[in-house]
Design an enzyme around this catalytic site. Structure first.
Site, PDB file in Angstrom:
ATOM      1  N   GLU A 262       0.996  -1.219   0.375  1.00 52.71           N
ATOM      2  CA  GLU A 262      -0.009   0.129  -0.231  1.00 52.71           C
ATOM      3  C   GLU A 262       0.981   1.440   0.216  1.00 52.71           C
ATOM      4  OE1 GLU A 262      -2.915  -0.447  -1.066  1.00 52.71           O
ATOM      5  OE2 GLU A 262      -3.068  -2.226  -0.627  1.00 52.71           O
ATOM      6  N   HIS A 265       1.644   1.902  -3.676  1.00 52.24           N
ATOM      7  CA  HIS A 265       0.001   3.252  -3.859  1.00 52.24           C
ATOM      8  C   HIS A 265       0.344   4.335  -3.150  1.00 52.24           C
ATOM      9  CE1 HIS A 265      -1.528  -0.579  -6.094  1.00 52.24           C
ATOM     10  NE2 HIS A 265      -1.424  -0.710  -5.635  1.00 52.24           N
TER      11      HIS A 265
END
Lengths: 497, 497
Positions: A262, A265
């Site tokens: 994550e 991202h």
């Protein structure tokens, strides 16, 4: 023309802001919303979607787009006009009635999918899946396509990518990858996977995960890390990026590599231009490129030996009971176990792509009517045997495992594997461009890699389509070679190939 | 007519949903938003406001309102049409240009206010205040009024209330209340305020605060309690109510009574009709009635001796170091200390109303041009002397203490004092209607009071205006008598009057 462009940008930003508000509503739903709030939340999201759609497909916006010429020298303007025209075209070509039918069908399909998976009974889901594919066919026909129908759906998630390109890439990946998995299975050294399944206290996982996110460059003044059932990252702009993680005390990979994923991202989102926030020039290229950033940090960096030379002592200190007597090599092996498994989200980075190849082949055949919905379980199992040599015990761990189709997300799966391939090709280019990148990672100095990604990937926003971006970054078109080289080089020492 | 009404309700709900989304954005800003997210948040809020305003003031909505007749037998329809017409009229009467000027001016005014208060320099804020009052005069003239200009502003927060009514009530309150404060100051027994300023560990405050909120009926499956600098309660509907609190380890009142106060607001929100959610029939009457619910639970219930007969043993157990050797009577005295002070938000329930009387008199005079902005500090200090017998040391603890004017909230302050008066009148009615209410509170059975409020206040939504609601609930028009009786009865034993 100046005024028309300014008005166009104002409207573009408003449309995007409405989208970011919807993202925050979705984030809140997964993190803090009280459970009884769900019905109202669904209404709020539906209202936000209709307001955004109204503005995007408005006569005013359409007129502006017709007035503006994307064929100009200014790359910022050209990008913004080209991409908003694409969004506009997709919005106006699909009739509101079809959009509403798809929304209604997915709501029912999702409910049915939940029950079907629980009961491992594909028949409960099949009629919904059939209807969804029928509606998606209609949608694709409204949008239009040059090659095949699947193009129109794929384009939503990976603009500019064609089904033929994906099919070529996946066809070339199929055999070498399946062979490689077999070589690892037959290898003399098999790492001990149980190491990551010892007891890892939750509070220490939270602190260590946050430490890693910060270490690789996530700015916590411009983002958050919370808890949710399914980890995700949603970005309202470079200065407000929300990531989530989940924690299992008996499986440390979920948090460490979930958070590194994550954060990949998140770094991409935080790397977008503040000046161009809310416009395509300040937005991610495609889901595949987004996924490349998460995979690059999760796997190429986060599962490398160099990375853990820096962080393993801290990791041992964070989890003394689990790791005090475990060597760096043993830990590095444990976080790099490869083997066939039924569930995509639990798959390692090597077999993962095969799960995607399977889904792509099935959904493409369904859309083309070469495969009937009722035959999906058999087709699934047969491909599992061919690609991974295993057979799911039931449809719950077979063709019912993923939520995507029930949400109408058809043409989405390929972006996961494309992400892995983009990541390997980018990382290869970075390794060539940055002097002693491995040494820098060994010292924990991942900032040089982040700077390179910021400059070569993040800063461009949507200026280049994925295929073009990859070619600019690496000097050649997308191929499976960097990925195959990467896994060969990485797994050879671990498995004694 | 059926279809027009249905469409009207659909649009009404959408408009309200956009408002609830904005409330969630504001909630997030105060609780979880990363600090660099502020600029984007301001843009999101501004976009949401303009989208909601567009829909409310749209030709379609205007046409529907003209088609629909509020003068019908069905109270639900009549309420919805009447109130949405009121919102619509307010929205269309003020030109967009003036709305934008006010928004811009308040942004600058708020910044100036922050600096002025820090420097305790009224001159930094005065020009902004002057301009704001000028713009608000223009706004009032656009909206229109029957009595005086202040009516148009007051009506935003307390629909149907007139300046003359507030002036009458406050005039009748001024002297008896100031005299009562003096009597308490001269009373033979003065409670020991230092008890609530001992050391109260934060974690115990959080747990005990939550326990109290739950005990008086807050449903945590339909709401949350978080932390923010300034406590508030925001409701997106009865099933998603967000409250916040703040915690000082050396001042336990801030959390206990802050939480009881916000829970009062929260119970009102949770008591709204689910069926009519998003329409005026499922919405709060006015800020004054909202405040009555918070004040009723905070003061009439939460500062009563009966309430602490039930909860003081738990309180002692939660804070053993602070309270083990303190009697119930001493604690009850400490949470009921009355005395003049400069800061409104720190004022006790008796002097609080005098702070409001002062603000009302000043803002009304400013709007009428009977008072000049430059003379505000002198007027403020003189009224402080008359009403409370004290003089602020500087403007920071005088006329610069509140944020409201800088936000353009003129006509808002009266709702606080009206809330106190409504609360006393409602509580008196409840005491007459519910057999042995005090005994029930003593046993912790506050559910009987909540049921009474649900039935007599919450369930009506906006059906009755505040003045009418109070008369229905208590059988007579609003007066200061119940409040004066309440404080007399309550403080006589504490202060040995």
């Amino acid at each position: 023309m100046k005024n028309a462009y300014d008005r166009f940008i104002t409207m573009t930003r408003e449309i995007r802001q409405l989208g970011t508000v919807a993202e925050l509503l979705a984030w809140d739903q997964e993190t803090y919303m009280p459970k009884k709030g769900i019905a109202l939340r669904a209404e709020q999201l539906s209202t936000m979607a209709s307001v955004a759609h109204e503005r995007l497909s408005s006569d005013e916006f359409g007129t502006l787009l017709r007035q503006l010429d994307e064929d100009i020298d200014d790359p910022v303007r050209a990008t913004n006009i080209r991409e908003m025209r694409r969004f506009y075209d997709r919005a106006v070509r699909v009739p509101a009635e079809l959009v509403a039918r798809i929304a209604k069908t997915t709501t029912l399909a999702k409910e049915a999918w939940v029950k079907a998976r629980e009961a491992s009974d594909f028949a409960l889901f099949a009629p919904h899946l059939k209807e969804l594919f029928e509606l998606k066919r209609q949608m694709a026909d409204c949008i239009g396509y040059q090659g095949e129908r699947y193009d129109a759906l794929l384009d939503e998630f990976e603009p500019g990518m064609t089904t033929a390109m994906v099919a070529d890439i996946f066809a070339s990946l199929r055999k070498p990858l399946a062979d490689f998995v077999q070589r690892l299975a037959d290898a003399p050294n098999q790492p001990d996977a149980s190491i990551v399944r010892r007891h890892y206290p939750r509070a220490a996982q939270e602190a260590f995960g946050r430490r890693l996110a910060e270490a690789i460059g996530f700015d916590f003044d411009a983002g958050r890390l919370d808890v949710s059932t399914h980890p995700f990252c949603s970005g309202a702009g470079p200065l407000d990026v929300r990531m989530t993680a989940r924690y299992y005390e008996d499986y440390v990979n979920a948090s460490i590599f979930g958070i590194l994923h994550e954060t990949g991202h998140g770094l991409y989102e935080q790397g977008q231009s503040i000046e161009h926030c809310g416009t395509p020039t300040g937005a991610y290229v495609s889901l595949g490129i987004h996924e490349s950033q998460s995979r690059l940090w999760e796997n190429m960096v986060g599962r490398s030996r160099a990375f853990w030379e820096k962080f393993y002592p801290e990791c041992q200190a964070a989890f003394p009971d689990a790791l005090t007597d475990t060597s760096l090599d043993a830990f590095h092996g444990a976080i790099n176990c490869v083997g066939p498994s039924c569930i995509r989200v639990e798959a390692d980075e090597v077999t993962y792509n095969l799960h995607i190849v399977l889904r792509f082949e099935i959904e493409r055949a369904l859309l083309d009517r070469r495969l009937d919905v009722k035959d999906v379980p058999d087709a699934w199992n047969e491909k599992m045997r061919t690609l991974l040599g295993i057979t799911p015990a039931n449809t719950a761990e077979g063709c019912l495992q993923d939520i995507h189709w029930s949400l109408g997300a058809i043409g989405y799966f390929p972006t996961y594997a494309l992400g892995n391939l983009y990541a390997a090709q980018m990382f290869e280019a970075a390794t060539e461009a940055v002097p002693d990148l491995e040494g820098a990672i060994r010292r924990g100095d991942t900032g040089v890699l982040l700077s390179w990604l910021r400059e070569n990937v993040h800063a461009h926003g949507m200026r280049y389509r994925a295929a073009e971006l990859i070619e600019r970054v690496s000097g050649r078109p997308l191929s499976i070679e960097p990925f195959m080289n990467y896994i060969e080089r990485k797994f050879a020492p671990i498995y004694d190939l």
